[in-house]
Write an enzyme that holds these catalytic residues in place. Structure first.
Site, mmCIF file in Angstrom:
data_model
loop_
_atom_site.group_PDB
_atom_site.id
_atom_site.type_symbol
_atom_site.label_atom_id
_atom_site.label_comp_id
_atom_site.label_asym_id
_atom_site.label_seq_id
_atom_site.Cartn_x
_atom_site.Cartn_y
_atom_site.Cartn_z
ATOM 1 N N TYR A 93 0.844 -1.198 0.000
ATOM 2 C CA TYR A 93 0.000 0.000 0.000
ATOM 3 C C TYR A 93 0.883 1.254 0.000
ATOM 4 O O TYR A 93 0.663 2.186 -0.783
ATOM 5 C CB TYR A 93 -0.934 -0.001 1.216
ATOM 6 C CG TYR A 93 -1.719 1.271 1.306
ATOM 7 C CD1 TYR A 93 -2.835 1.481 0.493
ATOM 8 C CD2 TYR A 93 -1.315 2.309 2.153
ATOM 9 C CE1 TYR A 93 -3.533 2.672 0.516
ATOM 10 C CE2 TYR A 93 -1.999 3.508 2.184
ATOM 11 C CZ TYR A 93 -3.109 3.688 1.373
ATOM 12 O OH TYR A 93 -3.778 4.868 1.394
ATOM 13 N N ARG A 125 1.273 8.455 12.683
ATOM 14 C CA ARG A 125 0.838 9.688 13.336
ATOM 15 C C ARG A 125 -0.664 9.903 13.197
ATOM 16 O O ARG A 125 -1.333 10.400 14.100
ATOM 17 C CB ARG A 125 1.603 10.874 12.717
ATOM 18 C CG ARG A 125 1.387 12.201 13.429
ATOM 19 C CD ARG A 125 1.790 13.348 12.544
ATOM 20 N NE ARG A 125 1.080 13.270 11.266
ATOM 21 C CZ ARG A 125 1.492 13.837 10.143
ATOM 22 N NH1 ARG A 125 2.603 14.523 10.118
ATOM 23 N NH2 ARG A 125 0.788 13.717 9.031
ATOM 24 N N ARG A 184 -10.709 4.320 8.349
ATOM 25 C CA ARG A 184 -9.612 3.726 7.589
ATOM 26 C C ARG A 184 -8.568 3.125 8.517
ATOM 27 O O ARG A 184 -8.233 3.715 9.553
ATOM 28 C CB ARG A 184 -8.970 4.780 6.673
ATOM 29 C CG ARG A 184 -9.916 5.156 5.539
ATOM 30 C CD ARG A 184 -9.275 6.131 4.619
ATOM 31 N NE ARG A 184 -8.934 7.379 5.304
ATOM 32 C CZ ARG A 184 -8.667 8.498 4.665
ATOM 33 N NH1 ARG A 184 -8.680 8.515 3.357
ATOM 34 N NH2 ARG A 184 -8.371 9.592 5.334
ATOM 35 N N PHE A 209 15.870 19.087 -0.421
ATOM 36 C CA PHE A 209 14.512 18.680 -0.792
ATOM 37 C C PHE A 209 14.206 17.261 -0.276
ATOM 38 O O PHE A 209 13.142 16.999 0.263
ATOM 39 C CB PHE A 209 14.375 18.733 -2.320
ATOM 40 C CG PHE A 209 13.071 18.218 -2.853
ATOM 41 C CD1 PHE A 209 11.947 19.033 -2.877
ATOM 42 C CD2 PHE A 209 12.955 16.917 -3.332
ATOM 43 C CE1 PHE A 209 10.730 18.562 -3.369
ATOM 44 C CE2 PHE A 209 11.754 16.444 -3.822
ATOM 45 C CZ PHE A 209 10.640 17.257 -3.840
#
Lengths: 382, 332
Positions: free
Chosen positions: A180, A227, A237, A297
């Protein structure tokens, strides 16, 4: 929140106060060089700001070559995500949209007004023709990568839409968990790596080891999933794999209930342990980056993730609310994300925090200790 | 082609595991040389003798027709007079080498120790086999182990003898006489709540079966032209962990959890240790708490074992957690 309250949060952390003040008053504001007549591009960056402030900030710091491509990449994925997330779109309609989204990217003028009225990013799809125009103005190499990833992700999402087991009972095995996370985040890692490589900012070799890119995505995604336990649960979910939580509770929602505190904390250790296994590979990935803006980044979200893991570890608040690192702490971390030594040392510091909270009564005690030992040891050579 | 094995020190902690592993994989010709017999297997021929007596060991090597000698014998760390370390680790090892050369033995594997590169002061961080011996050895154990190792490595190639040395780091396991008893002693004395240092230092421990496994690999990989011949190999579990974590995990196996932790900074540990050392100077007793012990619990001490992985094909076969559980099971 205001700067004053951020400062207050950091009252016992003087170095963070320095960081906050530096950030607020000394750091030059990033201004994008976009000509005023490039209205569509300006609109795209507005969307980026609206959909993700934290992500927008790091994208804007990137070197120009790759910045626009990544901005569009992000908006395309956000478009996909908005369709997938929208419970008001019937599956018969949703599935073909997701599966053909990579082709839609080449249909000039396409937009979508079928999102539910409360969908946060509804407007992005309403004006998606702008994103498509900007997509089409990118170099072919960039377009191919973005379409490739949209194709695989869209089809992956469509499979999940049809997967009744997944939707009713949530993620089952640890393998499912990784799968997933691969579709929603691992693929982003692969796409970004390919964009860096094609742009010439990074060595083309970087994209050969796709496993490393996947680890980068999974580490971040798992931090979010852990979290967001409560928020996701309230939305019905369940992204925590049953293979982990079923060792502690019979029902996923028991983790937040009184009387299950110890079990919940031990379960939290087990899932954090699962995520920590990605950390060494993330450091290995970042070690291969050469360009400074690409490095920041990539590194900024990673250090936020490790800091979040350390904060959540054996912290019962994780089941009661969304725990967040202090703003001052975050700013300080961002300022430190300049090279691999510094980032490895940040990882080391947070792994030491995890070690200091590790409890011998926790069945995961020794495994946590070994996993942290591995991260601390890493990059002591370099 | 199978070997005739002679395990020197085969009645000891590590040696016994080597013997058991050899038997387990179906070796038919296994002999043991030691000073006292503890195990009485039908399959094993036992030779009794003193390592510092050449005739004793030569007799065993000749009679057993040994083609592979695995030399694991050594007095316990800190448990014997200094002369004994020299007698066994250096003179004894010389005897083993001389007899191997005289009798045309093909292989000699020597049990060294990772502490041969530890000077007792400096930290060891990702050290590998290129790290030199310290100029001033920490103690007689480390000094004599290093000397023995040197002799074995230098003997490589003499009359066709192929040699190598295995350097395990902090061995523990069922029936161990050092680590486990010490850890349990702290528990019995109710001292588990004390912690010196901030527990951020990593230590490499090695489960005994992994060490035995490395010895068998070493013997198997010694053949003419082998890159293993004349080499030393550091062996660990490859999972360094914070010093106090492993102790706490041991105590947890006995259902003991420190109720709270009192932390002493390393510097305070040094002061207390200095006082203890001073007191023992006047009383003439061995100090229980020394600066060396403070360093032992506060310093990093972990290694890079890539060489053993690459040349021996070594990977730990029992992980740290399982190893501790098995070790603790043996004394419950």
């Amino acid at each position: 929140m205001s700067i004053a309250s951020y400062l207050f949060q950091s009252i016992f952390h003087p170095s963070e106060i320095t960081a906050l003040i530096k950030h607020k008053f000394i750091k030059p504001k990033v201004t994008l060089k976009i000509r005023p007549e490039q209205k569509q591009k300006i609109r795209c960056y507005e969307f980026l700001d609206k959909t993700s402030r934290s992500f927008a900030a790091v994208i804007k710091e990137l070197d120009e070559d790759v910045r626009d491509a990544i901005c569009i990449f992000y908006l395309v994925l956000r478009g996909l995500d908005t369709i997938e997330d929208d419970m008001s779109i019937p599956n018969e309609k949703k599935e073909p949209l997701l599966r053909s989204f990579h082709e839609i990217l080449s249909q000039k003028g396409w937009n979508f007004t079928g999102s539910g009225p409360h969908e946060k990013d509804r407007q992005l799809l309403v004006e998606f023709n702008i994103v498509i125009d900007e997509f089409l103005s990118l170099r072919k190499e960039f377009r191919d990568i973005i379409a490739d990833i949209a194709n695989e992700m869209g089809n992956g999402m469509a499979d999940y839409v049809n997967n009744a087991m997944h939707n009713k009972y949530g993620v089952q095995t640890n393998k499912d968990f990784d799968k997933y996370c691969y579709y929603v985040a691992g693929l982003v890692g692969i796409g970004l790596t390919r964009l860096f490589a094609v742009s010439g900012l990074e060595n083309p070799e970087l994209e050969k080891d796709t496993e490393l890119s996947i680890h980068m995505g999974l580490f971040l995604q798992k931090a979010n999933i852990i979290r967001d336990y409560l928020e996701d649960l309230l939305d019905g979910r369940k992204f925590w794999p049953k293979e982990i939580w079923s060792n502690y509770v019979e029902d996923f929602s028991q983790l937040k209930e009184s009387g299950y505190e110890t079990k919940a904390l031990n379960c939290l250790s087990a899932i954090i342990l699962n995520a920590l296994h990605h950390a060494p590979e993330c450091l290995n990935y970042m070690n291969q980056l050469h360009n400074r803006s690409v490095f920041s980044f990539c590194a900024i979200p990673q250090v936020m993730a490790i800091a979040t893991f350390a904060l959540m570890f054996r912290n019962y608040d994780t089941f009661q609310k969304v725990v967040k690192i202090r703003r001052g702490e975050a700013i300080k971390l961002i300022q430190r994300c300049t090279n691999i030594h510094e980032v490895a040392s940040i990882f080391r510091e947070y792994n030491r925090i995890i070690i200091s909270k590790n409890d011998p009564k926790d069945p995961n005690f020794m495994k946590i200790s070994v996993a942290c030992g591995k991260v601390i040891n890493l990059f002591k050579y370099i | 082609m199978s070997d005739n094995y002679l395990v020197i020190g085969g009645e000891g902690f590590l040696g016994r595991w080597v013997v058991e592993m050899l038997l387990k994989r179906g070796e038919k010709n296994v002999s043991v040389f030691d000073i006292a017999q503890r195990y009485f297997d039908k399959e094993v021929t036992y030779y009794e003798g003193n390592l510092s007596n050449y005739n004793d060991i030569d007799d065993a090597i000749r009679k057993s027709n040994a083609t592979s000698v695995i030399h694991t014998a050594s007095p316990h760390y800190g448990g014997a007079p200094k002369e004994l370390f020299w007698k066994v680790n250096v003179d004894g090892t010389k005897n083993v080498i001389d007899s191997c050369v005289a009798n045309g033995v093909k292989k000699l594997v020597y049990t060294s120790s990772s502490s041969v590169i530890y000077d007792g002061i400096n930290e060891i961080i990702n050290a590998d086999e290129t790290t030199p011996y310290p100029e001033i050895p920490m103690d007689v154990y480390n000094e004599t182990k290093a000397k023995g190792e040197r002799l074995v490595i230098e003997a490589n190639g003499t009359n066709g003898l192929l040699t190598c040395a295995v350097r395990p780091s902090s061995i523990f396991g069922p029936n161990d006489k050092q680590f486990l008893p010490a850890a349990l002693n702290v528990m019995r004395q109710g001292q588990t709540k004390f912690q010196i240092g901030d527990n951020s230092n990593l230590i490499d421990w090695t489960y005994v079966e992994n060490v035995a496994h490395a010895h068998l690999l070493a013997s198997d990989k010694l053949f003419d032209g082998s890159p293993v011949a004349g080499e030393v190999f550091i062996i660990t579990n490859d999972t360094p962990v914070p010093f106090w974590d492993l102790l706490r995990f041991v105590w947890a196996q006995f259902g003991h959890y420190p109720p709270y932790i009192i932390k002493f900074p390393k510097s305070a540990g040094f002061i207390i240790a200095s006082l203890a050392e001073l007191a023992s100077y006047f009383t003439g007793k061995e100090p229980g708490f020394t600066r060396q012990r403070v360093r032992y619990s506060c310093n990093n001490r972990y290694f890079n074992i890539d060489k053993a992985k690459k040349l021996l094909g070594y990977e730990p076969i029992v992980d740290l957690e399982e190893g501790v559980k098995r070790a603790c099971q043996s004394v419950k």
